[in-house]
Structures are given as structure tokens and as C-alpha cells.
Design a protein around this motif. Sequence first.
Motif, PDB file in Angstrom:
ATOM      1  N   PHE A 108       1.021  -1.368   0.030  1.00  0.00           N
ATOM      2  CA  PHE A 108      -0.080  -0.104  -0.082  1.00  0.00           C
ATOM      3  C   PHE A 108       0.795   1.307   0.111  1.00  0.00           C
ATOM      4  O   PHE A 108       0.396   2.342  -0.707  1.00  0.00           O
ATOM      5  N   ILE A 109       1.946   1.258   0.693  1.00  0.00           N
ATOM      6  CA  ILE A 109       2.710   2.387   0.736  1.00  0.00           C
ATOM      7  C   ILE A 109       3.306   2.569  -0.711  1.00  0.00           C
ATOM      8  O   ILE A 109       3.568   3.737  -1.006  1.00  0.00           O
ATOM      9  N   SER A 110       3.978   1.691  -1.173  1.00  0.00           N
ATOM     10  CA  SER A 110       4.589   1.973  -2.494  1.00  0.00           C
ATOM     11  C   SER A 110       3.219   2.486  -3.628  1.00  0.00           C
ATOM     12  O   SER A 110       3.569   3.079  -4.539  1.00  0.00           O
ATOM     13  N   LYS A 111       2.130   2.133  -3.484  1.00  0.00           N
ATOM     14  CA  LYS A 111       1.212   2.586  -4.389  1.00  0.00           C
ATOM     15  C   LYS A 111       1.104   3.916  -4.121  1.00  0.00           C
ATOM     16  O   LYS A 111       0.968   4.908  -5.250  1.00  0.00           O
ATOM     17  N   GLU A 112       0.981   4.432  -2.937  1.00  0.00           N
ATOM     18  CA  GLU A 112       0.850   6.030  -2.612  1.00  0.00           C
ATOM     19  C   GLU A 112       2.046   6.775  -3.155  1.00  0.00           C
ATOM     20  O   GLU A 112       1.749   7.789  -3.693  1.00  0.00           O
ATOM     21  N   LYS A 113       3.099   6.207  -2.903  1.00  0.00           N
ATOM     22  CA  LYS A 113       4.356   7.248  -3.034  1.00  0.00           C
ATOM     23  C   LYS A 113       5.377   6.755  -4.370  1.00  0.00           C
ATOM     24  O   LYS A 113       6.151   7.575  -4.510  1.00  0.00           O
ATOM     25  N   GLY A 121       7.497  -0.419  -7.349  1.00  0.00           N
ATOM     26  CA  GLY A 121       6.618  -1.456  -7.556  1.00  0.00           C
ATOM     27  C   GLY A 121       7.034  -2.881  -7.457  1.00  0.00           C
ATOM     28  O   GLY A 121       6.364  -3.807  -7.179  1.00  0.00           O
ATOM     29  N   LEU A 122       7.938  -3.180  -8.233  1.00  0.00           N
ATOM     30  CA  LEU A 122       8.493  -4.301  -8.625  1.00  0.00           C
ATOM     31  C   LEU A 122       9.183  -4.883  -7.196  1.00  0.00           C
ATOM     32  O   LEU A 122       8.710  -6.277  -6.897  1.00  0.00           O
ATOM     33  N   SER A 123       9.717  -4.299  -6.393  1.00  0.00           N
ATOM     34  CA  SER A 123      10.106  -4.793  -5.253  1.00  0.00           C
ATOM     35  C   SER A 123       8.934  -5.178  -4.059  1.00  0.00           C
ATOM     36  O   SER A 123       9.003  -6.212  -3.448  1.00  0.00           O
ATOM     37  N   ALA A 124       7.808  -4.278  -4.249  1.00  0.00           N
ATOM     38  CA  ALA A 124       6.829  -4.597  -3.374  1.00  0.00           C
ATOM     39  C   ALA A 124       6.293  -5.753  -3.965  1.00  0.00           C
ATOM     40  O   ALA A 124       5.870  -6.670  -2.930  1.00  0.00           O
ATOM     41  N   PHE A 125       5.979  -6.080  -5.122  1.00  0.00           N
ATOM     42  CA  PHE A 125       5.619  -7.122  -5.680  1.00  0.00           C
ATOM     43  C   PHE A 125       6.060  -8.430  -5.503  1.00  0.00           C
ATOM     44  O   PHE A 125       5.862  -9.415  -4.755  1.00  0.00           O
TER      45      PHE A 125
END
Lengths: 112, 499, 148
Positions: B50-55, B77-81
Amino acid sequence: MFIYFLCLILFCVGLYCALRRRNIIKIIIGLSIMEYAVNLFFILIGYRWQGRAPIEAADQNILRMVDPIPQALILTSIVIGLSVLALLVGIAIRIFEKFKTFDITKIKKLRG
Amino acid sequence: MINLLPLFPVISLAGAFLIPLIGRNKKGVSDAITFICTLALFGLSIVSLFISKEKSLLVYSIGGWKPPLGICFVLDGLSAFMLVTLNIVSFLIAIYSISYMEKYTDKYKFYSLFMLMVAGMNGVILTGDIFNLFVFLEIASVASYALVAYGTEEEELEAAFKYAVMGTIASSFILLGIGLLYAYTSTLNMADLSGVIVAKGGGLLLPFVTVLFIAGFGIKSALVPFHAWLPDAHPSAPASISAMLSGVLIKILGIYSLSRILFNVFGVNKFTLLVLMVLGAISLLIGVFLAIGQWDFKRLLAYHSISQVGYIVLAIGLGTPLGILAGLFHLFNHSVFKSLLFLNSGAVEYATGTRDLKAMGGLRQRMPITATTSWIASMAISGVPPFNGFWSKLIIIIACVQSGRIGFAIVAVVGSILTLASFMKVQKYAFFGGLNKKFENIKEVPFCMQLSMYLFAIICIFAAVLLIPRISAYFINPAQEALLSGHRYAVMVLGGGKL
Amino acid sequence: MKKETGMTLIVKTVTRLTVGLILLFGIYIVLHGHLTPGGGFAGGVIIALSFIHLMLAFGKDIALKKLSQTRSAILESIGAILFLVISILGLLLSGVFFFNIFIHKGQPFSLFSAGIIPLANIAIAIKVGVGLFSIFIVLVVLQAIKKE
């Protein structure tokens, strides 16, 4: 330039030894030679013309130092190489207990 | 919330170091510590999504030293995935291991090595510095060499030795590549490397280093000329380790690192992409052809791993947005259903003591849950609708056709049909048919193993939901954009992008 | 009659004299890690070497009496956890390895300077030294079990 080529030749010697020898211990020695060659390459990269060791001293005025970053990197790399070597030697000792030989052409239970 | 990022390696390392201290004598303490640590990591990874989507890009500098001077952790995005993929799979496998590892001695050593491997993989995903990537890669690799040799039977030792030798050669190639890059650009930070390469141009060095990296990371991820260790290492290891290796390790250490370096640091050109596609297509075909003739359950699954990794590399090698989306989605799907298949084979081995397909038969009557989840996973890997494998394979084939590579699309379809054939064979010989006389008295596996297999199967059934646009905007689309952004990654890391 | 283990009398006498000095030298290299070359890893290896020297000269039993197998495993974990605690202390006060919140940077070239680095060196030296010694014990104990 010549020094770098010699270093890469050392790397290829280690690679040849790891690929073509039949004794497990010789394969491990080949892997060690490869790792030392890469560490040596890193240090050779860091050399600056007429530089000295990158250590500050309180009473000297130092004009030129070699690059200290590759030295820190290879410290880490030597530790990693040591731990992999210890693991490989442990596995080799256990293999000798089970198979009674160090010859890799005779250790062929898994096929297909 | 920026202090979230260093917690990933810190929690797993804390687990790995506490377990030999506390969990030595009492039963169940090491199980509890592992469970808590992997659950915490799983929760943190969902929060980071969720954080990576915001920022859209977070940079955390360690020790306060700003990049390019210091090491930084980058969350895009890739790291969060990849974090979510890794932590879901490791959490469920940790639950499975609570019952499965009773058959081996010294369980606390297993858990300590397991948490070390998870720590290494978390570090590889998050880091933004190329030598730090190498260090974490080595932590994960050495832990996995020891884990493959865990039972110390003859097969396991031979497989572990082969795996360790090939893995060490791969690491030497990667280190040599890093050394050459450092000599050319005199910086180690990935974002700064990207900037210097754009400014200075590649020259003769860049293709050489690309070849070294493809060889090194290709050995780690078992692409086809370099796949020889995988069919020996994955069957001999304990089933939870086979699932971890095949499910996450070969993808994170191999495919994620390779695509991060090739797309974001070097910048892809058509020749590199063509090489990746050809290697992927060859892996597809050879993996599937070699898998059909196997009678050992886990060895068949190992060959299928080679083939599915070929799918992923083929899709990422297309370079188009749809292709990268398909490749990443197939990566997630493959982690889930391949882990489920390996856990099933572990359950079968736990109950019956054999891995030979010819000796089994009709296990469906005595082990209903294992049989059902295995059927779901086999349908998923073969690409039967509505399970998740169907959607990802469909998008791969559509992406191939869309960019004009009809030959590769035909290869993908042929591979899919042969996969279906070999899994029909597995299902027929292992689960359907008449019950073998020797196995009259076997029971279903214990509760922890059933629970973990259930949860994997649920993810298999519902993973198609991740393609709905509202949800994929959180999960897959940021990953796709992060890979496609290429050199803009460097600009965002060095310029803004921090809290 | 008790069997003589280990090496000859000359080696044993020289070992008795020098083992303490080797340990002291290793500790010196660890503590001056931020001033002279060396640091945690190199000093840790020298500390391990002093114990291994004891084992080579006197045989495995006497060395294990000094530092037994379970105690070395516990010490190793303590070293690693110490390093993690140092880094987490920095994290609690923002920044993973943060320097001068509770330790002064000090004057350059003096012994009590450079923030956290000497503490990190000590933690690494404990872990590496005891770790190498326990690798050696495992290799030797495996051999001894096989001979019986």
C-alpha cells in the motif's frame, strides 16, 4: 593492461581445474583459485599511480592514496569464500564416508 | 512510515540468530519463533504494497549517508510485488514445516538456516546497491546449499555438492562482472551506475559484462544451458526446501536480479532481449521434453520448473508492456502452484515413503485433501481455465502474437500441451486408479500440512482476481511500470523519491 | 597408562608460552580496527587461531575443556545478536547505523573515536573467532567418530 590479463588467465586456470578434474578435493581447490583470482582483480582495479596505502596518519601530509573501496569489498568477499569452502569441505568429508571414494565418476546415484 | 524498510532483513536475521540460542533444547520454541517472524514479514509486505502505491518510490539510506555515497534500500512497484510473493510463500511453507520436519533430526538448525535464507532473499529484493545485492545473494545461496544437504543421505550429499560447485562458479562470474563495472564507472550504487552508463556510453565493456551477468544469474535461475544442477538438487532436498528453492529462490536470485540490472541499470537493446527470448524458448521445450519420461515424482516437478522459468524469461524478454505484465504474473502464479505441487509430493512421501510413480496408485481414497489440492495445482500449471495458470499463459501467448513473434507463440502453445500431458500422467498414476495393497493403512497427513496446502490451493483458485483493473493497479501494474521505466528509475532515486 | 595425545614436548612448551600472546595480539587488532588495518574479521581469525593452536598442540580434549562445543555455539549466537542490537539501537533513533547519538565521534586518531565502529568490530570478532573454532571442532570430531 598486462596485469589484468594475467589475472584473468589465473581465473581461467581455476575454472579449468574445477571443470576437468575428477577428484573432489581438486575441484574444491579449483574453486578457491577462481575466488582468489577475482579478489586479486578487485585490488588491481583500485591501484592509483604512485599511491600509498589508504591510512590516515596524524603527522604526515599525504598526496595520493590508492582506492580503499575495493579493499573493503574484498574483505567481505574473502569471508564469503571462506564460508563456502568450509561448507564444501564438510560435504566432501561426508561424501567420503558414504561413498568410500573421492572420484566423481563413481558418485553417480542420481541419473536421468 | 519510512522506518519500515530495514525491518525486513532485521526481523528475519533476528529470528535466525535467536533460534540457536533459545530453541536448542525445548520443543516448539523454534517453531514459534519462525512462525512469528514469517507472519510479521508477511504483514509488513502487505503494508509495503500500500505504501508503494501511494508514493511510487521510496528510498531509505542506511546510516544517514545519502546515495550515491552510501547504501540505500529502494522500494518501488517491482520490489513490493516480489516481497509479497516471497513472504506469502515462506509463511505458508514455514507452517508446513512444523509437521513435516519431525522426520529429520535437529529441527532448530533447519529453522535457523531457513530464516537466514529468507533474510538473504529479502535483502536481494530491497537493496539498491550492486555489491550489497551480491552479499545478500551469497547469504541466501550458502544457506540453500546447506539446506539441500540437510538429511545427509547419499543422494542429498551428491546433489548438494553439484549445486554448491555450480553456484560458486556463478557467484564468481557475477563478482567479476561487478568488478569490471566498478572499474568502468567507479560507483556501486545502481541508480548512479545507470546515470554514468547513459552519460559515458557502453563501449566494448557493456556487452561483455552483460554476457557475464546472463551466465552468472542464468546458472542461479536454471536457464537451459546452465540447468544441470536443478534436476538433482530439487528432488533430494526435503520437500519444504524443494518448494522454497523452486518457488522463490530461483526466481528472486536469478530472474529478479537479472531483470533489475538489465532493464534499470544497463538499459535493454534489441539484441539482449532476443538472447533472453531464445534462452527462454529453449528452456521451455527442453524442460518439458525431459519431464515426460520421468517416473520420479519430484524429478518430474523439477524439470517442469525449468520449463516454467523458460516461460517467464520468454515473456520478460519480449520487452513490451503486455509481455512484462504476463511474465510477472506468471512468476507469481508459478511460485504458488509449484510450491503446492512440491508440498503435495512431500505429503505423499511422508505418508507412503516413496517417490516412484509406478509404485503408487489410488491414493485418492486414503488422502483426500492431498489429492484434491494436487488436482487443483496440476490444472493450474497445465493452463486449464479458470485457474490462475490459464490466464498468465494466455496473456503470454497473446503478447507474443501481438509483437509479431509467431514462432515463439507456437513454442509456448506446444509446451503447454506437453505440460498438460505429463500432469495427466502424474494424476493417473499417483492418485486415481486402484489402491496398492501396501498402502492400505496410510492416513492423511497432519493438520499443519493440510492447512498450508489448503491456503495455497485457495490462492491458486482466486489468483485470477489479481487481473481485475482495480486490484491490478495495486499489485502488478506498478511492477510492470518499474521495469519499463528503465533509466528513469535512476533519476527518481537520486533526485526525489524520499520521504 | 594414559596415552600421550598431541605433539612432542617441545611443541607443547612453546605453545604454552605463546598462546596467550597470540590471543592478546588478536584483541589488539580488533580494538584498533578504526586506526590501523585489520578490524573485526582479521582480529577474529587470529583469536580463533589461538584456540586452534591449542587444539593442534595438545589434542582435542584439552582444547574442548577450555571452550566446549555448546558454549561456543551460544557465544557465536551472542556475537551475532550483539551486532543486530547495535544496529537496531540506531534504528530506534532513526537511521540503521547511526553514529553520534550516544557515542561521541571523538578526536581522529585516538582510540575512543569513530562512533559505533569499535563496538561493531568487537561483535564481529566474537562471532568470527568462535565460529571458525567451531567449524574446526566439527571437522575434528567427525574424524574422531569415524575412527572409533
